[in-house]
Design an enzyme around this catalytic site. Structure first.
Site, PDB file in Angstrom:
ATOM      1  N   LYS A   1       0.788  -1.049  -0.123  1.00  0.00           N
ATOM      2  CA  LYS A   1       0.069   0.029  -0.008  1.00  0.00           C
ATOM      3  C   LYS A   1       0.990   1.111  -0.090  1.00  0.00           C
ATOM      4  O   LYS A   1       1.851   1.307   0.659  1.00  0.00           O
ATOM      5  CB  LYS A   1      -1.031   0.114   1.265  1.00  0.00           C
ATOM      6  CG  LYS A   1      -2.178   0.888   1.019  1.00  0.00           C
ATOM      7  CD  LYS A   1      -3.326   0.776   0.010  1.00  0.00           C
ATOM      8  CE  LYS A   1      -4.335  -0.166   0.644  1.00  0.00           C
ATOM      9  NZ  LYS A   1      -5.116  -0.408  -0.467  1.00  0.00           N
TER      10      LYS A   1
ATOM     11  N   THR B   1      -3.154  -5.667   0.521  1.00  0.00           N
ATOM     12  CA  THR B   1      -2.585  -4.086   0.572  1.00  0.00           C
ATOM     13  C   THR B   1      -3.513  -3.399   1.826  1.00  0.00           C
ATOM     14  O   THR B   1      -3.142  -2.467   2.175  1.00  0.00           O
ATOM     15  CB  THR B   1      -2.604  -3.439  -0.540  1.00  0.00           C
ATOM     16  OG1 THR B   1      -3.905  -3.129  -0.990  1.00  0.00           O
ATOM     17  CG2 THR B   1      -1.488  -4.191  -1.560  1.00  0.00           C
TER      18      THR B   1
ATOM     19  N   ARG C   1      28.159  33.642  -9.459  1.00  0.00           N
ATOM     20  CA  ARG C   1      27.011  33.546  -9.785  1.00  0.00           C
ATOM     21  C   ARG C   1      26.124  32.995  -8.451  1.00  0.00           C
ATOM     22  O   ARG C   1      26.715  32.765  -7.391  1.00  0.00           O
ATOM     23  CB  ARG C   1      26.598  32.159 -10.948  1.00  0.00           C
ATOM     24  CG  ARG C   1      27.439  30.975 -10.398  1.00  0.00           C
ATOM     25  CD  ARG C   1      27.032  29.830 -11.191  1.00  0.00           C
ATOM     26  NE  ARG C   1      27.693  28.568 -10.589  1.00  0.00           N
ATOM     27  CZ  ARG C   1      27.467  27.545 -11.091  1.00  0.00           C
ATOM     28  NH1 ARG C   1      26.968  27.371 -12.455  1.00  0.00           N
ATOM     29  NH2 ARG C   1      27.764  26.360 -10.790  1.00  0.00           N
TER      30      ARG C   1
ATOM     31  N   GLN D   1      28.725  20.125  -8.720  1.00  0.00           N
ATOM     32  CA  GLN D   1      29.454  18.771  -8.519  1.00  0.00           C
ATOM     33  C   GLN D   1      30.391  18.685  -7.401  1.00  0.00           C
ATOM     34  O   GLN D   1      30.295  17.848  -6.295  1.00  0.00           O
ATOM     35  CB  GLN D   1      30.119  18.074  -9.944  1.00  0.00           C
ATOM     36  CG  GLN D   1      29.197  17.729 -10.991  1.00  0.00           C
ATOM     37  CD  GLN D   1      28.866  18.967 -11.987  1.00  0.00           C
ATOM     38  OE1 GLN D   1      28.828  19.922 -11.548  1.00  0.00           O
ATOM     39  NE2 GLN D   1      28.777  18.342 -13.099  1.00  0.00           N
TER      40      GLN D   1
ATOM     41  N   HIS E   1      18.929  27.422 -11.901  1.00  0.00           N
ATOM     42  CA  HIS E   1      19.590  28.611 -12.644  1.00  0.00           C
ATOM     43  C   HIS E   1      19.204  29.496 -12.270  1.00  0.00           C
ATOM     44  O   HIS E   1      17.848  29.839 -12.555  1.00  0.00           O
ATOM     45  CB  HIS E   1      19.787  28.177 -14.278  1.00  0.00           C
ATOM     46  CG  HIS E   1      20.218  26.855 -14.532  1.00  0.00           C
ATOM     47  ND1 HIS E   1      21.630  26.293 -14.364  1.00  0.00           N
ATOM     48  CD2 HIS E   1      19.831  25.735 -15.224  1.00  0.00           C
ATOM     49  CE1 HIS E   1      21.972  25.170 -14.647  1.00  0.00           C
ATOM     50  NE2 HIS E   1      20.679  24.766 -15.452  1.00  0.00           N
TER      51      HIS E   1
HETATM   52  O1  URC Z   1      27.801  23.450 -11.424  1.00  0.00           O
HETATM   53  C1  URC Z   1      27.520  23.384 -12.604  1.00  0.00           C
HETATM   54  N1  URC Z   1      27.500  22.170 -13.202  1.00  0.00           N
HETATM   55  C2  URC Z   1      27.557  22.043 -14.514  1.00  0.00           C
HETATM   56  O2  URC Z   1      27.724  20.784 -14.911  1.00  0.00           O
HETATM   57  C3  URC Z   1      27.057  22.808 -15.168  1.00  0.00           C
HETATM   58  N2  URC Z   1      26.670  22.901 -16.521  1.00  0.00           N
HETATM   59  C4  URC Z   1      26.202  24.129 -16.761  1.00  0.00           C
HETATM   60  O3  URC Z   1      25.876  24.409 -18.086  1.00  0.00           O
HETATM   61  N3  URC Z   1      26.238  24.929 -15.650  1.00  0.00           N
HETATM   62  C5  URC Z   1      26.628  24.183 -14.687  1.00  0.00           C
HETATM   63  N4  URC Z   1      26.889  24.413 -13.348  1.00  0.00           N
END
Ligand code: URC
Length: 299
Positions: A12, A57, A174, A217, A245
């Site tokens: 469930k 369930t 940014r 990353q 973004h």
């Molecule tokens: O931190 C980021 N990693 C990316 O892999 C990536 N690719 C992107 O267009 N902007 C960003 N910014």
């Protein structure tokens, strides 16, 4: 050639249970969304419509409500109790998976005092737990979702290769914004579930803030690494982080500049899609993998 039934599970999904502790005048509540699933020998149900092995369930849902009557000290504890019960219910049931979302409620403050029985939903992230009983093995994943964070500077992105379709300008300043989904695996079951969850959440937030980011990353890895460094009970962290973004808005049509260091506010356009999606696992290399802990857990 024969056609056979492959891996399957059933249960469930999304049982919404609210448990209120009214033992004192100062009430408290736990608000969960619980999904259970059983694994085992259910071949006859699939291939012959024979339901002799099918714990309904509906009964699984009822079990969630009945078990809540004993109180819920944490999603992990409740998940363990349920998963162990369901996995032990019949000899043909070999395992159970209980996935829980937990929604937070804050006391409403009235005249400076926290109210005894009036609450407002915490606006932010959702706490999660996934408990899997797989034969004799028990796995607990804790986690969170929708932890929305943003920093207005301290984020750069440059040094990437430029093929014929690369148009993104390099930047040394940014906005970095994301909604963190994280799940972490514990080594044992002797864990202070609530305190550890709070502490890991704090580590994730502090590391997001303190890391000067050269890429999302890198921030993801730093966050996972900090969790493993600061919390000995945790052996593996999996994260999914959409890159929300924020683009500088072109205001030149109105005769306005939009300069990071100029006077006046800096104006960005928050784009909702598409978004970069950064996902990764950070783990201790001396701990055996536990694929059963993650089976059918998305992200
Ligand atoms: O931190 C980021 N990693 C990316 O892999 C990536 N690719 C992107 O267009 N902007 C960003 N910014």
């Amino acid at each position: 050639m024969a056609i056979v039934l492959g891996p399957n599970q059933y249960g469930k999904a999304e049982v919404r249970v609210v448990a209120v502790d009214r033992s004192t005048a100062r009430h408290s509540l736990v608000d969960l969304n619980v999904s259970s699933a059983l694994r085992g020998d259910f071949a006859a149900a699939h291939t012959a419509g024979d339901n002799a092995h099918v714990l309904t369930t509906d009964a699984q849902k009822n079990t969630v409500f009945a078990f809540a009557r004993d109180g819920i000290s944490s999603p992990e504890e409740f998940g363990l109790r349920l998963a162990r019960h369901l996995a032990g219910s019949y000899e043909w049931v070999t395992g159970a998976r209980v996935a829980i979302e937990s929604y937070g409620w804050d006391r409403i403050t009235v005249g400076g005092a926290p109210h005894d029985h009036a609450f407002s939903r915490t606006g932010g992230d959702v706490r999660t737990a996934v408990v899997t009983v797989d034969g004799a093995d028990v796995h607990v994943l804790a986690g969170l979702g929708d932890l929305v964070v943003l920093k207005t500077t301290g984020s750069e992105f440059w040094g990437f290769p430029r093929d014929r379709y690369t148009t993104l300008p390099e930047t040394t300043d940014r906005i970095l914004a994301t909604a963190v989904t994280a799940r972490w695996r514990y080594t044992g079951l002797d864990v202070d579930w609530n305190a550890t969850h709070d502490a890991v959440r704090t580590t994730l937030l502090e590391t997001f803030a303190a890391t000067h980011s050269l890429a999302l990353q890198q921030t993801l890895y730093a966050m996972g690494e900090a969790v493993l460094e600061q919390h000995a009970d945790v052996v593996e962290v999996r994260m999914s982080m959409p890159n929300r973004h924020h683009f500088l808005q072109d205001l030149s049509a109105f005769g306005l500049d939009n300069d990071l260091n100029g006077p006046g506010a800096v104006v960005y356009h928050a784009d909702d899609r598409p978004y970069g999606l950064i996902e990764g696992t950070v783990l201790r290399d001396d701990v055996p993998a536990a694929p059963a802990a993650w089976l059918s857990t998305p992200g």
